[in-house]
Design a protein around this motif. Structure first.
Motif, mmCIF file in Angstrom:
data_model
loop_
_atom_site.group_PDB
_atom_site.id
_atom_site.type_symbol
_atom_site.label_atom_id
_atom_site.label_comp_id
_atom_site.label_asym_id
_atom_site.label_seq_id
_atom_site.Cartn_x
_atom_site.Cartn_y
_atom_site.Cartn_z
ATOM 1 N N ILE A 80 0.839 -1.161 0.213
ATOM 2 C CA ILE A 80 -0.234 -0.112 0.492
ATOM 3 C C ILE A 80 1.190 1.477 0.324
ATOM 4 N N SER A 81 1.858 1.117 0.523
ATOM 5 C CA SER A 81 2.986 2.646 0.790
ATOM 6 C C SER A 81 3.387 2.650 -0.092
ATOM 7 N N ASP A 82 2.800 1.730 -1.162
ATOM 8 C CA ASP A 82 4.061 2.387 -2.560
ATOM 9 C C ASP A 82 3.249 2.232 -3.553
ATOM 10 N N ALA A 83 1.710 2.386 -3.737
ATOM 11 C CA ALA A 83 0.524 2.878 -4.481
ATOM 12 C C ALA A 83 0.371 4.063 -4.128
ATOM 13 N N LEU A 84 0.746 4.536 -2.705
ATOM 14 C CA LEU A 84 0.304 6.079 -1.898
ATOM 15 C C LEU A 84 1.501 6.742 -2.675
ATOM 16 N N ASP A 85 2.703 5.977 -2.747
ATOM 17 C CA ASP A 85 3.698 7.397 -3.720
ATOM 18 C C ASP A 85 3.268 7.052 -4.869
ATOM 19 N N MET A 86 2.439 5.919 -5.839
ATOM 20 C CA MET A 86 2.728 6.253 -7.086
ATOM 21 C C MET A 86 1.224 6.698 -7.543
ATOM 22 N N LEU A 87 0.005 7.074 -6.677
ATOM 23 C CA LEU A 87 -1.371 7.084 -7.339
ATOM 24 C C LEU A 87 -1.579 7.807 -6.148
ATOM 25 N N GLY A 88 -1.515 7.891 -4.549
ATOM 26 C CA GLY A 88 -1.617 8.823 -4.048
ATOM 27 C C GLY A 88 -2.041 10.355 -4.085
ATOM 28 N N ARG A 89 -3.418 10.837 -3.554
ATOM 29 C CA ARG A 89 -3.422 11.639 -3.752
ATOM 30 C C ARG A 89 -5.129 11.959 -2.843
ATOM 31 N N PHE A 90 -4.752 13.931 -2.081
ATOM 32 C CA PHE A 90 -5.561 14.146 -0.966
ATOM 33 C C PHE A 90 -6.709 15.004 -1.713
ATOM 34 N N VAL A 91 -7.958 13.647 -0.891
ATOM 35 C CA VAL A 91 -9.248 14.473 -1.578
ATOM 36 C C VAL A 91 -10.061 15.141 -0.487
ATOM 37 N N ALA A 92 -11.202 16.427 -1.029
ATOM 38 C CA ALA A 92 -11.359 16.971 0.396
ATOM 39 C C ALA A 92 -13.449 16.810 -0.020
ATOM 40 N N ILE A 93 -13.811 16.188 1.577
ATOM 41 C CA ILE A 93 -15.522 16.333 1.132
ATOM 42 C C ILE A 93 -15.773 16.682 2.038
ATOM 43 N N PRO A 94 -16.820 17.910 1.855
ATOM 44 C CA PRO A 94 -17.247 18.498 3.322
ATOM 45 C C PRO A 94 -17.398 17.666 4.402
ATOM 46 N N GLY A 95 -16.477 17.574 5.360
ATOM 47 C CA GLY A 95 -16.235 16.298 6.575
ATOM 48 C C GLY A 95 -15.934 15.507 6.395
ATOM 49 N N LEU A 96 -15.326 15.351 5.103
ATOM 50 C CA LEU A 96 -14.070 14.070 5.380
ATOM 51 C C LEU A 96 -13.339 14.371 5.031
ATOM 52 N N ALA A 97 -12.312 14.316 4.866
ATOM 53 C CA ALA A 97 -10.572 14.623 5.084
ATOM 54 C C ALA A 97 -10.328 12.798 4.213
ATOM 55 N N LEU A 98 -9.642 12.999 3.025
ATOM 56 C CA LEU A 98 -9.509 11.747 2.061
ATOM 57 C C LEU A 98 -8.526 11.618 1.952
ATOM 58 N N VAL A 99 -7.139 10.529 1.446
ATOM 59 C CA VAL A 99 -6.235 10.285 1.067
ATOM 60 C C VAL A 99 -7.365 8.764 -0.063
ATOM 61 N N VAL A 100 -7.071 8.797 -1.285
ATOM 62 C CA VAL A 100 -7.448 8.126 -2.314
ATOM 63 C C VAL A 100 -5.977 7.473 -2.969
ATOM 64 N N ALA A 101 -5.966 6.263 -3.445
ATOM 65 C CA ALA A 101 -5.028 5.809 -4.054
ATOM 66 C C ALA A 101 -5.563 4.979 -5.287
ATOM 67 N N GLY A 102 -5.253 5.518 -6.272
ATOM 68 C CA GLY A 102 -5.834 5.016 -7.614
ATOM 69 C C GLY A 102 -6.241 5.830 -8.712
ATOM 70 N N LYS A 103 -6.247 5.609 -9.865
ATOM 71 C CA LYS A 103 -6.963 6.154 -10.840
ATOM 72 C C LYS A 103 -8.057 6.738 -10.024
ATOM 73 N N LEU A 104 -8.056 8.060 -10.328
ATOM 74 C CA LEU A 104 -9.502 9.082 -10.147
ATOM 75 C C LEU A 104 -10.222 9.235 -11.432
ATOM 76 N N ASP A 105 -9.455 8.722 -12.513
ATOM 77 C CA ASP A 105 -10.284 9.342 -13.956
ATOM 78 C C ASP A 105 -11.244 8.545 -14.292
ATOM 79 N N GLU A 106 -11.072 6.831 -13.830
ATOM 80 C CA GLU A 106 -11.781 5.458 -13.572
ATOM 81 C C GLU A 106 -12.882 5.170 -12.153
ATOM 82 N N GLY A 107 -11.724 3.537 -12.138
ATOM 83 C CA GLY A 107 -11.966 3.006 -10.760
ATOM 84 C C GLY A 107 -12.270 3.859 -9.388
#
Length: 169
Positions: A80-107
């Motif tokens: 997972i730490s490799d995925a965070l390095d390669m695909l990790g993004r910070f995403v802020a949604i009202p009331g929830l701060a997320l870290v997402v590792a994945g292609k945000l254009d698809e899945g």
């Protein structure tokens, strides 16, 4: 479950929550061992969980963006730490701060929209993410793998939700 008789494409997705880093790592590695690519797997966790378990902070994702244009190069992701390095993004949604590792254009967008933000599942997933659990979501390559993965992930404490998503990206 979403069903549309006019759909052009549908996929079965599997989503599960994991309470510990070890369980999430085992589940993630099981997908890699079955031939899933890191880009096909979406990881979602709270910012706090990412900082506590992986020592990543919001600013780390912005600093590492300079290295991400080379993501098309084949780099080995084994945890997972490799995925965070390669695909990790910070995403802020009202009331929830997320870290997402994945292609945000698809899945990744599908995973967030159909789990964390969906009317049906939002409360469940948001609460579990805020409690420090890690969400793993992906589209199944084939139905034969469904039971194998669901049973395997139960050994890691995962209770899986399988859905059919119509008109999938």
């Amino acid at each position: 479950m979403i069903h549309d008789t006019n759909n052009t494409k549908s996929i079965n997705t599997l989503t599960s929550m994991f309470a510990t880093r070890a369980d999430a790592e085992n589940a993630y590695q099981s997908l890699l061992n079955l031939g899933y690519k890191p880009e096909e797997i979406t990881l979602v966790m709270s910012e706090e969980t990412c900082e506590r378990l992986y020592q990543y902070h919001e600013s780390d994702f912005y600093k590492s963006l300079a290295f991400k244009p080379g993501i098309d190069k084949k780099l080995q992701v084994t945890r997972i730490s490799d995925a965070l390095d390669m695909l990790g993004r910070f995403v802020a949604i009202p009331g929830l701060a997320l870290v997402v590792a994945g292609k945000l254009d698809e899945g990744g967008q599908r995973a967030i929209a159909n789990t964390v933000l969906s009317d049906e599942y939002a409360t469940y997933f948001q609460r579990r993410i805020q409690e420090g659990e890690i969400l793993i979501d992906f589209g199944l390559h084939n139905l034969k793998e469904r039971n194998l993965i669901v049973n395997l992930w139960e050994n890691y404490g995962g209770f899986s939700l399988v859905r059919k998503i119509s008109n999938a990206a």
